[in-house]
Design a protein around this motif. Sequence first.
Motif, PDB file in Angstrom:
ATOM      1  N   VAL A 190       1.007  -1.085   0.061  1.00 17.54           N
ATOM      2  CA  VAL A 190       0.046  -0.097   0.086  1.00 17.54           C
ATOM      3  C   VAL A 190       0.798   1.209   0.092  1.00 17.54           C
ATOM      4  CG1 VAL A 190      -1.634   1.217   1.446  1.00 17.54           C
ATOM      5  CG2 VAL A 190      -1.720  -1.266   1.505  1.00 17.54           C
ATOM      6  N   VAL A 191       0.611   2.312  -0.879  1.00 20.87           N
ATOM      7  CA  VAL A 191       1.439   3.286  -1.007  1.00 20.87           C
ATOM      8  C   VAL A 191       1.020   4.528  -0.290  1.00 20.87           C
ATOM      9  CG1 VAL A 191       3.049   2.576  -2.799  1.00 20.87           C
ATOM     10  CG2 VAL A 191       0.791   3.790  -3.324  1.00 20.87           C
ATOM     11  N   GLN A 206     -10.015   4.200   1.622  1.00 19.59           N
ATOM     12  CA  GLN A 206      -9.426   4.199   0.270  1.00 19.59           C
ATOM     13  C   GLN A 206      -8.023   3.831   0.163  1.00 19.59           C
ATOM     14  OE1 GLN A 206     -10.491   7.878  -1.208  1.00 19.59           O
ATOM     15  NE2 GLN A 206     -12.264   6.964  -2.272  1.00 19.59           N
ATOM     16  N   MET A 207      -7.313   2.830  -0.728  1.00 18.96           N
ATOM     17  CA  MET A 207      -5.954   2.396  -0.400  1.00 18.96           C
ATOM     18  C   MET A 207      -5.578   2.634  -2.016  1.00 18.96           C
ATOM     19  SD  MET A 207      -5.740  -1.171   1.422  1.00 18.96           S
ATOM     20  CE  MET A 207      -5.957  -1.254   3.291  1.00 18.96           C
ATOM     21  N   GLU A 208      -4.221   2.899  -2.156  1.00 17.76           N
ATOM     22  CA  GLU A 208      -3.693   2.928  -3.380  1.00 17.76           C
ATOM     23  C   GLU A 208      -2.360   2.008  -3.163  1.00 17.76           C
ATOM     24  OE1 GLU A 208      -2.370   7.166  -4.488  1.00 17.76           O
ATOM     25  OE2 GLU A 208      -3.932   7.757  -3.107  1.00 17.76           O
ATOM     26  N   PHE A 209      -2.405   1.065  -4.216  1.00 19.10           N
ATOM     27  CA  PHE A 209      -1.325  -0.026  -4.380  1.00 19.10           C
ATOM     28  C   PHE A 209      -0.298   0.399  -5.040  1.00 19.10           C
ATOM     29  CE2 PHE A 209      -5.272  -1.968  -2.953  1.00 19.10           C
ATOM     30  CZ  PHE A 209      -5.065  -2.645  -2.045  1.00 19.10           C
ATOM     31  N   ASP A 210       1.078   0.111  -4.752  1.00 20.16           N
ATOM     32  CA  ASP A 210       2.156   0.400  -5.822  1.00 20.16           C
ATOM     33  C   ASP A 210       2.060  -0.147  -7.229  1.00 20.16           C
ATOM     34  OD1 ASP A 210       2.765  -2.370  -5.269  1.00 20.16           O
ATOM     35  OD2 ASP A 210       4.848  -1.914  -4.215  1.00 20.16           O
ATOM     36  N   VAL A 325      -2.591   9.923   3.265  1.00 19.37           N
ATOM     37  CA  VAL A 325      -1.382   9.611   4.115  1.00 19.37           C
ATOM     38  C   VAL A 325      -0.487   8.784   3.180  1.00 19.37           C
ATOM     39  CG1 VAL A 325      -0.401   8.617   6.107  1.00 19.37           C
ATOM     40  CG2 VAL A 325      -2.329  10.206   6.417  1.00 19.37           C
ATOM     41  N   GLU A 326       0.530   9.273   2.733  1.00 17.35           N
ATOM     42  CA  GLU A 326       1.479   8.124   2.182  1.00 17.35           C
ATOM     43  C   GLU A 326       2.364   7.327   3.154  1.00 17.35           C
ATOM     44  OE1 GLU A 326       3.819  10.493  -0.706  1.00 17.35           O
ATOM     45  OE2 GLU A 326       1.997  11.084  -1.848  1.00 17.35           O
ATOM     46  N   LEU A 327       2.628   6.256   2.665  1.00 19.29           N
ATOM     47  CA  LEU A 327       3.306   5.129   3.526  1.00 19.29           C
ATOM     48  C   LEU A 327       4.736   5.138   2.842  1.00 19.29           C
ATOM     49  CD1 LEU A 327       0.074   4.001   3.416  1.00 19.29           C
ATOM     50  CD2 LEU A 327       1.540   2.608   5.087  1.00 19.29           C
ATOM     51  N   VAL A 328       5.833   4.996   3.855  1.00 26.72           N
ATOM     52  CA  VAL A 328       7.273   5.109   3.628  1.00 26.72           C
ATOM     53  C   VAL A 328       7.581   3.948   4.723  1.00 26.72           C
ATOM     54  CG1 VAL A 328       9.621   5.624   3.977  1.00 26.72           C
ATOM     55  CG2 VAL A 328       7.674   7.298   3.178  1.00 26.72           C
TER      56      VAL A 328
END
Length: 331
Positions: A190-191, A206-210, A325-328
């Motif tokens: 998940v990005v 809501q999710m955005e995947f790489d 929120v972006e994930l690192v």
Amino acid sequence: MAEDKVRLGIVGAGGLSSSKIYPSLKYIPSAKLVAVCDLDEVKAHRNAEKFGAEHVFTDLDKMLDTEDMLDAVIVCIGPSQHAELAPKVLKAGFPVYTEKPPAVDANDALEVAKVAQETGLLCMTAFKKRYTPLYVKMKQQMNTERFGTPTMLAMQRSCSLYANTTPRNTFILDFCIHLLDLAPWLMGNVVAVRALSPEANTWSIQMEFDSGAIGSLAFSAHGSFTYPDEQVTVYGGKDAVLFARDGHSLTFAHDGVYHILHQLNFTTAGQNGLMESGFLPELQAFIKAVVTGDRSPVQSDIASSYRSMAVHDALVESAKSNSRVELVYEI
Ligand SMILES: NC(=O)c1ccc[n+]([C@@H]2O[C@H](COP(=O)([O-])OP(=O)(O)OC[C@H]3O[C@@H](n4cnc5c(N)ncnc54)[C@H](O)[C@@H]3O)[C@@H](O)[C@H]2O)c1
């Protein structure tokens, strides 16, 4: 290993372990329960007697210090204790399996993952959905040519009200974490996330995947544990939809036909069925990895559990800040 069996110590003799973990061991011939440890001595003795362990402890340190008794340890208590006790087990030189969640947040899970890295020992989280035959089959089908590239995930799950007063009874951490973990396992990292949560028992996500795929997830604790509600749908390329319904069926809609790929006469949305719910296969994966040294059966090592916890944390932050929120990931 004594008699080629993994000698196991189990920490925790509470509700979940007594109904799922201890009873599963009789189906794993290469595992042998040798020690039970619980702060509550009565429960520890009860489980030792019922499930055939020779040794009883009320203190993990004493159990770990006992010479030539153990090959591996299972910890089933609660998220903060999993993060506190797993490093002790690893530093004592034993592979460890903890129930979910591995910690209360990603930072704590990361600390455990670092100890696993330093010691080189296996630390696995019991994220059972990754071992549930229904979802294993779903993931396999997602990799077929006829399914094509996964484009979108839709999930919905509900249960009875949560109190949300301690980590152990917090809806998003204790209940939703199963599907928050399943989502990246199926779709990839998940990005970024966005979450709406007007109160702790209601989440729209809501999710955005790489890969560029997206996801939409809805969780409510305003339903009931009596009505299993667990819907997982993945859309592929052209004319390709895979859907799992209420933990009892998996269908591939393709070519004008509903192909029924998995059908049970009970639901795995709750805790029913040692094999079909994933409880037994996840333990089998751990024991197999300990016996053979080959970690490939383990789908949920602490590094990947840390990433699921990072998704959890990002959702909490997003709901609070009302922002994307972006994930690192650190690992
Ligand atoms: N995978 C699933 O579907 C599922 C379902 C239910 C619960 N769980 C998880 O299982 C875990 C345990 O849940 P439960 O319902 O069995 O809890 P529980 O409260 O019934 O049992 C916990 C036990 O741990 C013991 N304990 C506490 N601290 C200890 C310590 N430091 N050393 C030794 N023993 C200690 C307690 O005395 C108790 O017997 C939780 O993390 C929960 O999220 C998973």
